[in-house]
Design an enzyme around this catalytic site. Structure first.
Site, PDB file in Angstrom:
ATOM      1  N   ARG A  73       0.844  -1.186   0.000  1.00 50.28           N
ATOM      2  CA  ARG A  73       0.000   0.000   0.000  1.00 50.28           C
ATOM      3  C   ARG A  73       0.883   1.242   0.000  1.00 50.28           C
ATOM      4  NH1 ARG A  73      -1.801   0.847   4.335  1.00 50.28           N
ATOM      5  NH2 ARG A  73      -1.108  -0.956   5.500  1.00 50.28           N
ATOM      6  N   TYR A 201      -1.132  -3.558  -7.075  1.00 53.69           N
ATOM      7  CA  TYR A 201      -0.914  -4.313  -5.836  1.00 53.69           C
ATOM      8  C   TYR A 201      -2.209  -4.364  -5.006  1.00 53.69           C
ATOM      9  CZ  TYR A 201      -0.131  -5.280  -0.997  1.00 53.69           C
ATOM     10  OH  TYR A 201      -0.292  -5.810   0.255  1.00 53.69           O
ATOM     11  N   GLY A 203      -3.771  -4.181  -1.874  1.00 52.55           N
ATOM     12  CA  GLY A 203      -4.427  -3.173  -1.030  1.00 52.55           C
ATOM     13  C   GLY A 203      -4.743  -1.885  -1.764  1.00 52.55           C
ATOM     14  N   LYS A 210      -9.524  -2.432   1.608  1.00 51.98           N
ATOM     15  CA  LYS A 210      -9.222  -1.277   2.460  1.00 51.98           C
ATOM     16  C   LYS A 210     -10.007  -0.036   2.006  1.00 51.98           C
ATOM     17  CE  LYS A 210      -6.998  -3.699   5.148  1.00 51.98           C
ATOM     18  NZ  LYS A 210      -5.670  -4.176   5.342  1.00 51.98           N
ATOM     19  N   HIS A 230     -10.372  -2.468  11.452  1.00 54.21           N
ATOM     20  CA  HIS A 230      -9.271  -3.326  10.971  1.00 54.21           C
ATOM     21  C   HIS A 230      -9.050  -4.436  12.002  1.00 54.21           C
ATOM     22  CE1 HIS A 230      -4.834  -3.356   9.312  1.00 54.21           C
ATOM     23  NE2 HIS A 230      -5.579  -4.251   8.707  1.00 54.21           N
ATOM     24  N   SER A 252      -1.208  -3.511  10.283  1.00 55.36           N
ATOM     25  CA  SER A 252      -0.861  -4.381   9.162  1.00 55.36           C
ATOM     26  C   SER A 252       0.395  -5.197   9.473  1.00 55.36           C
ATOM     27  CB  SER A 252      -0.615  -3.530   7.918  1.00 55.36           C
ATOM     28  OG  SER A 252      -1.772  -2.777   7.637  1.00 55.36           O
ATOM     29  N   CYS A 254       0.899  -7.421  11.744  1.00 56.34           N
ATOM     30  CA  CYS A 254       1.192  -7.526  13.173  1.00 56.34           C
ATOM     31  C   CYS A 254       0.457  -8.689  13.826  1.00 56.34           C
ATOM     32  CB  CYS A 254       0.873  -6.220  13.888  1.00 56.34           C
ATOM     33  SG  CYS A 254       2.044  -4.920  13.464  1.00 56.34           S
ATOM     34  N   GLY A 255      -0.086  -9.626  13.047  1.00 59.44           N
ATOM     35  CA  GLY A 255      -0.543 -10.871  13.649  1.00 59.44           C
ATOM     36  C   GLY A 255      -2.037 -11.152  13.642  1.00 59.44           C
ATOM     37  N   LYS A 256      -2.842 -10.434  12.843  1.00 61.75           N
ATOM     38  CA  LYS A 256      -4.281 -10.724  12.840  1.00 61.75           C
ATOM     39  C   LYS A 256      -4.572 -12.099  12.242  1.00 61.75           C
ATOM     40  CE  LYS A 256      -5.449  -6.989  10.662  1.00 61.75           C
ATOM     41  NZ  LYS A 256      -4.065  -6.474  10.603  1.00 61.75           N
ATOM     42  N   THR A 257      -4.026 -12.360  11.043  1.00 61.64           N
ATOM     43  CA  THR A 257      -4.306 -13.655  10.403  1.00 61.64           C
ATOM     44  C   THR A 257      -3.875 -14.797  11.320  1.00 61.64           C
ATOM     45  OG1 THR A 257      -3.983 -12.636   8.243  1.00 61.64           O
ATOM     46  CG2 THR A 257      -3.906 -15.039   8.326  1.00 61.64           C
ATOM     47  N   ASP A 281      -9.143  -9.806   8.949  1.00 65.40           N
ATOM     48  CA  ASP A 281      -8.639  -8.466   8.616  1.00 65.40           C
ATOM     49  C   ASP A 281      -9.630  -7.339   8.871  1.00 65.40           C
ATOM     50  OD1 ASP A 281      -6.352  -7.005   7.571  1.00 65.40           O
ATOM     51  OD2 ASP A 281      -7.548  -6.581   5.791  1.00 65.40           O
ATOM     52  N   ASN A 378       6.445  -8.507   1.909  1.00 67.47           N
ATOM     53  CA  ASN A 378       4.986  -8.314   1.895  1.00 67.47           C
ATOM     54  C   ASN A 378       4.332  -9.195   0.822  1.00 67.47           C
ATOM     55  OD1 ASN A 378       2.520  -7.077   2.771  1.00 67.47           O
ATOM     56  ND2 ASN A 378       2.571  -5.774   0.950  1.00 67.47           N
ATOM     57  N   SER A 379       4.960 -10.336   0.503  1.00 72.15           N
ATOM     58  CA  SER A 379       4.315 -11.251  -0.447  1.00 72.15           C
ATOM     59  C   SER A 379       3.076 -11.856   0.224  1.00 72.15           C
ATOM     60  CB  SER A 379       5.289 -12.333  -0.894  1.00 72.15           C
ATOM     61  OG  SER A 379       5.848 -13.002   0.209  1.00 72.15           O
ATOM     62  N   ARG A 380       2.092 -12.202  -0.586  1.00 69.57           N
ATOM     63  CA  ARG A 380       0.782 -12.564  -0.026  1.00 69.57           C
ATOM     64  C   ARG A 380       0.176 -13.774  -0.722  1.00 69.57           C
ATOM     65  NH1 ARG A 380      -1.619  -8.871   4.041  1.00 69.57           N
ATOM     66  NH2 ARG A 380       0.039  -7.361   4.333  1.00 69.57           N
ATOM     67  N   GLY A 505       0.239 -19.791  18.506  1.00 70.04           N
ATOM     68  CA  GLY A 505      -0.767 -20.551  19.256  1.00 70.04           C
ATOM     69  C   GLY A 505      -0.756 -20.241  20.749  1.00 70.04           C
ATOM     70  N   ASN A 507      -0.497 -17.554  22.144  1.00 69.12           N
ATOM     71  CA  ASN A 507      -1.251 -16.337  22.473  1.00 69.12           C
ATOM     72  C   ASN A 507      -2.598 -16.678  23.112  1.00 69.12           C
ATOM     73  OD1 ASN A 507       0.820 -14.733  21.507  1.00 69.12           O
ATOM     74  ND2 ASN A 507      -0.027 -14.660  19.421  1.00 69.12           N
TER      75      ASN A 507
HETATM   76  P1  GTP Z   1      -2.360  -7.631   7.417  1.00 68.67           P
HETATM   77  O1  GTP Z   1      -2.887  -8.663   6.490  1.00 68.67           O
HETATM   78  O2  GTP Z   1      -1.233  -6.829   6.797  1.00 68.67           O
HETATM   79  O3  GTP Z   1      -3.386  -6.724   7.984  1.00 68.67           O
HETATM   80  O4  GTP Z   1      -1.560  -8.381   8.595  1.00 68.67           O
HETATM   81  P2  GTP Z   1      -1.950  -9.308   9.842  1.00 68.67           P
HETATM   82  O5  GTP Z   1      -2.189  -8.459  11.035  1.00 68.67           O
HETATM   83  O6  GTP Z   1      -2.999 -10.288   9.476  1.00 68.67           O
HETATM   84  O7  GTP Z   1      -0.556 -10.039  10.117  1.00 68.67           O
HETATM   85  P3  GTP Z   1      -0.159 -11.590  10.056  1.00 68.67           P
HETATM   86  O8  GTP Z   1      -0.955 -12.430  11.002  1.00 68.67           O
HETATM   87  O9  GTP Z   1      -0.127 -12.009   8.646  1.00 68.67           O
HETATM   88  O10 GTP Z   1       1.326 -11.535  10.626  1.00 68.67           O
HETATM   89  C1  GTP Z   1       2.354 -10.802  10.035  1.00 68.67           C
HETATM   90  C2  GTP Z   1       3.713 -11.304  10.464  1.00 68.67           C
HETATM   91  O11 GTP Z   1       3.815 -11.335  11.891  1.00 68.67           O
HETATM   92  C3  GTP Z   1       3.972 -12.730   9.977  1.00 68.67           C
HETATM   93  O12 GTP Z   1       5.285 -12.831   9.472  1.00 68.67           O
HETATM   94  C4  GTP Z   1       3.806 -13.568  11.218  1.00 68.67           C
HETATM   95  O13 GTP Z   1       4.596 -14.726  11.186  1.00 68.67           O
HETATM   96  C5  GTP Z   1       4.217 -12.609  12.349  1.00 68.67           C
HETATM   97  N1  GTP Z   1       3.482 -12.931  13.607  1.00 68.67           N
HETATM   98  C6  GTP Z   1       2.151 -13.126  13.731  1.00 68.67           C
HETATM   99  N2  GTP Z   1       1.809 -13.442  15.009  1.00 68.67           N
HETATM  100  C7  GTP Z   1       2.962 -13.430  15.714  1.00 68.67           C
HETATM  101  C8  GTP Z   1       3.269 -13.666  17.094  1.00 68.67           C
HETATM  102  O14 GTP Z   1       2.411 -13.946  17.929  1.00 68.67           O
HETATM  103  N3  GTP Z   1       4.580 -13.537  17.448  1.00 68.67           N
HETATM  104  C9  GTP Z   1       5.562 -13.221  16.548  1.00 68.67           C
HETATM  105  N4  GTP Z   1       6.811 -13.127  16.992  1.00 68.67           N
HETATM  106  N5  GTP Z   1       5.303 -12.991  15.234  1.00 68.67           N
HETATM  107  C10 GTP Z   1       4.024 -13.093  14.826  1.00 68.67           C
HETATM  108  C1  SPV Z   2      -2.837  -4.500   5.192  1.00 71.45           C
HETATM  109  O1  SPV Z   2      -1.879  -3.878   4.694  1.00 71.45           O
HETATM  110  O2  SPV Z   2      -3.325  -4.190   6.294  1.00 71.45           O
HETATM  111  C2  SPV Z   2      -3.419  -5.659   4.486  1.00 71.45           C
HETATM  112  C3  SPV Z   2      -2.958  -5.931   3.133  1.00 71.45           C
HETATM  113  O3  SPV Z   2      -4.276  -6.328   5.021  1.00 71.45           O
HETATM  114  S1  SPV Z   2      -3.661  -4.833   1.971  1.00 71.45           S
HETATM  115  O4  SPV Z   2      -4.855  -5.481   1.424  1.00 71.45           O
HETATM  116  O5  SPV Z   2      -2.652  -4.652   0.949  1.00 71.45           O
HETATM  117  O6  SPV Z   2      -4.015  -3.601   2.604  1.00 71.45           O
HETATM  118 MN    MN Z   3      -4.893  -5.506   6.971  1.00 76.95          MN
END
Ligand code: GTP
Ligand code: SPV
Ligand code: MN
Length: 596
Positions: A73, A201, A203, A210, A230, A252, A254-257, A281, A378-380, A505, A507
């Protein structure tokens, strides 16, 4: 050329007007059928836009590479175009709507030359549900069409649900020359319009995500009395079969997925706990008739971060992405025509093409140097929600799920403790407003710099940030039975820069304390920043972590926090006049408690 591709006169008139500007060779309505999708995939394979992956190992999976200058983005090129500048606020970039339309019209002019215009009717949320909002995206990119088919609900039933109404979000996208100097992602909330040009790209161009489901939807939510956030949505089922749902807002990457698809640690699995993913997300939230807050995930797929995803960190995401998936900017393992990324496993591929399309030399790979990566940071993967092994059976429930707790969190090496609870809804809104996090590769620009990212929505609020906080406060008053609000940080580091908390896990151990607090079954320690767990109340069974480590993770360093308060005050000043005064009161109270 026939511009009457639907039976809605507003849609047709708008398509005609846009076609007049972008000059497509043809106009093609995307009907949501598998036959049409398959024909488009074939076309994209022939042009090289997609690469077909190993059908046995990765059935119906494809690889796509974006331009090297177009991988995330672009927040500095994202604009909120309200008639009055103050309505966009100080945190957003603003352009006057007429000026913006004029400027972008020049970039769009003739930009579809030789290419058809794809018309994508899509719904955010279940078609026909109370939450549902409809959009139409016009694009010149098959990649966009195929991604939208996964990420949203696309098809003729959307047009049927829209009927003869003009209430739809008009999205126009053109790849144009993918020129970063002329890249613009512009939102006209007062016109239900989004214009995106010179990017391809995710986002920036999957306009349902978004642009619509957060920026435009947050604007609509304020007007209509609901919220677009978000946030992930996660269900935790106890051994009695009772499920509690939480939402969590992390910035973004930071661990949502990961949290949304977590697998419980052995101690909880053994007892019969299960977890269910509703969304990873975006959450749309409404007050239910029962006085609780209800959430849906308006999306239909996951656009997840690939690096770091593996059999241990997030097996559910990995399994979801093993079929029917489009991979973007990951590495291509030529040995077996599969994909690879940093953190998938330790077998660095020796016969591999990197995300830029060049031969990759694993001997030159240096973990600390992102420029040597085979996959872009940021590969997806774009994967279907219905392929997720832990997908909640409420995923398609038009009513959504009732929310017990809201969790905020960021990526912070210091300052923020593992977990704390806010004292009230108002204090919780304050806690969300002061969120800070290290920047990630999800947006163009520097990585690892701490910045304020309130509610993880800094790049996504479609209006003034102060008004947004006021909306949160107002919503609290509308919810008879509001969720409790918490803050977590999985990312505190030791003196060597290593994460102290195991994360992923594990968490769940923190989530269990959060749920116990909501149920009123566990006490807490009153600290200057909020309520914290007694160390013995976080179950560390099976972990290589001592109670002293945990005490360290929960430590509130008053000096650091007082320093942080200065930063918060600066940020509030930057947000400007519309910061609710009660948030300044909360800040003063926090400073007082920290100084006592
Ligand atoms: P967006 O799709 O950008 O909104 O991101 P998201 O918040 O869904 O982030 P996602 O869960 O994909 O995590 C992003 C990165 O953080 C990945 O490389 C994960 O491996 C790492 N990560 C996620 N959860 C944890 C955690 O609990 N601890 C650590 N150390 N890294 C984490
Ligand atoms: C983010 O950046 O928070 C994402 C990926 O979830 S994107 O769809 O590119 O915004
Ligand atoms: Mn996001």
């Amino acid at each position: 050329m026939n511009t009457n591709v639907t039976s809605n006169k507003y849609v047709n008139a708008w398509i005609a007007e846009m076609a007049e500007m972008v000059k497509p060779s043809d106009i093609i309505l995307i009907d949501g059928s598998e036959e049409q999708a398959e024909a488009l995939r074939k076309q994209a394979l022939a042009s090289g836009e997609l690469i077909k992956l190993n059908e046995e190992k990765l059935p119906n999976c494809y690889l796509h590479r974006t331009a090297v200058n177009d991988v995330a983005r672009v927040e500095n090129r994202t604009f909120i175009c309200t008639r009055k500048k103050e309505d966009a606020g100080n945190i957003n970039n603003w352009m006057e709507p007429k000026e913006c339309y004029a400027k972008l019209s020049k970039l769009f002019a003739g930009s579809y030359k030789g290419k058809p215009m794809y018309v994508i009717p899509y719904s955010m949320s279940v078609v026909g549900s109370d939450f549902a909002k409809y959009g139409i995206e016009l694009t010149d990119s098959i990649y966009v069409v195929l991604n939208m088919l996964i990420m949203t609900r696309v098809g003729k039933n959307v047009l049927e649900a829209l009927g003869d109404s003009d209430n739809f979000i008009k999205g126009l996208h053109a790849c144009a020359n993918v020129d970063e100097e002329n890249r613009y992602i512009c939102h006209f909330p007062e016109d239900n319009t989004i214009w995106s040009v010179n990017s391809a790209y995710g986002g920036n161009v999957l306009l349902g995500k978004k642009c619509f489901a957060l920026r435009i939807a947050s604007y609509l939510g304020r007007k209509e009395g609901w919220m677009a956030e978000h946030m992930l949505i996660l269900g935790i089922e106890n051994p009695e079969g009772e499920i509690k749902y939480i939402t969590a807002a992390f910035p973004s990457a930071c661990g949502k997925t990961n949290l949304a698809m977590l697998i419980p640690p052995e101690i909880y699995k053994k007892k019969g706990y299960k977890t269910w993913c509703v969304g990873d997300d975006i959450a749309w939230l409404r007050v239910g008739k029962d006085g609780r807050l209800w959430a849906v995930n308006p999306e239909n797929g996951f656009f997840g971060v690939a690096p770091g995803t593996n059999e241990h960190s997030n097996p559910n995401a990995l399994h979801t992405a093993m079929r029917d998936t489009i991979f973007t900017n990951v590495a291509h393992n030529l040995d077996d025509n599969t994909v690879w990324w940093e953190g998938l496993n330790d077998n660095l591929p020796t016969n591999c093409i990197d995300w830029k399309g060049n031969k990759w030399d694993p001997s030159k790979y240096d973990k600390k140097d992102k420029t040597t990566c085979a996959a872009h940071p940021n590969s997806r993967f774009t994967a279907k929600a219905t392929n997720c092994p832990c997908l909640s059976d409420k995923f398609n429930d038009p009513a959504g799920v009732p929310i017990t707790a809201i969790v905020f969190g960021g990526r912070r090496a210091k300052t923020a403790p593992l977990v704390y609870q806010s004292r009230s809804w108002q204090h919780g809104v304050f806690v969300g407003s002061i969120m800070a996090s290290e920047t990630t590769a999800a947006a163009a620009g520097a990585v690892g710099v701490v910045r304020r990212d309130p509610m993880a929505m800094r790049p996504f609020v479609g209006y003034d940030m102060g008004d947004y906080w006021q909306h949160w406060l107002d919503m609290g008053k509308m919810i008879a039975n509001p969720p409790k609000i918490f803050h977590v940080n999985w990312f505190r580091t030791d003196e060597n820069g290593h994460f102290i908390w195991p994360g992923f896990g594990d968490n769940m151990r923190v989530i269990m304390w959060i749920l116990a607090r909501c149920a009123g079954t566990v006490d807490a320690v009153d600290t200057p920043i909020g309520y914290e767990p007694r160390p013995e109340d976080i179950d560390l069974t099976g972990l290589d972590l001592t109670i002293d480590d945990l005490k360290g993770l929960l430590n509130v360093d008053r000096k650091l926090w007082l320093e942080d308060c200065k930063g918060i005050r600066e940020f509030y000043k930057q947000v400007g006049d519309r910061v609710p005064s009660v948030l300044y009161d909360e800040l003063a109270d926090l400073e007082k408690r920290l100084s006592e």
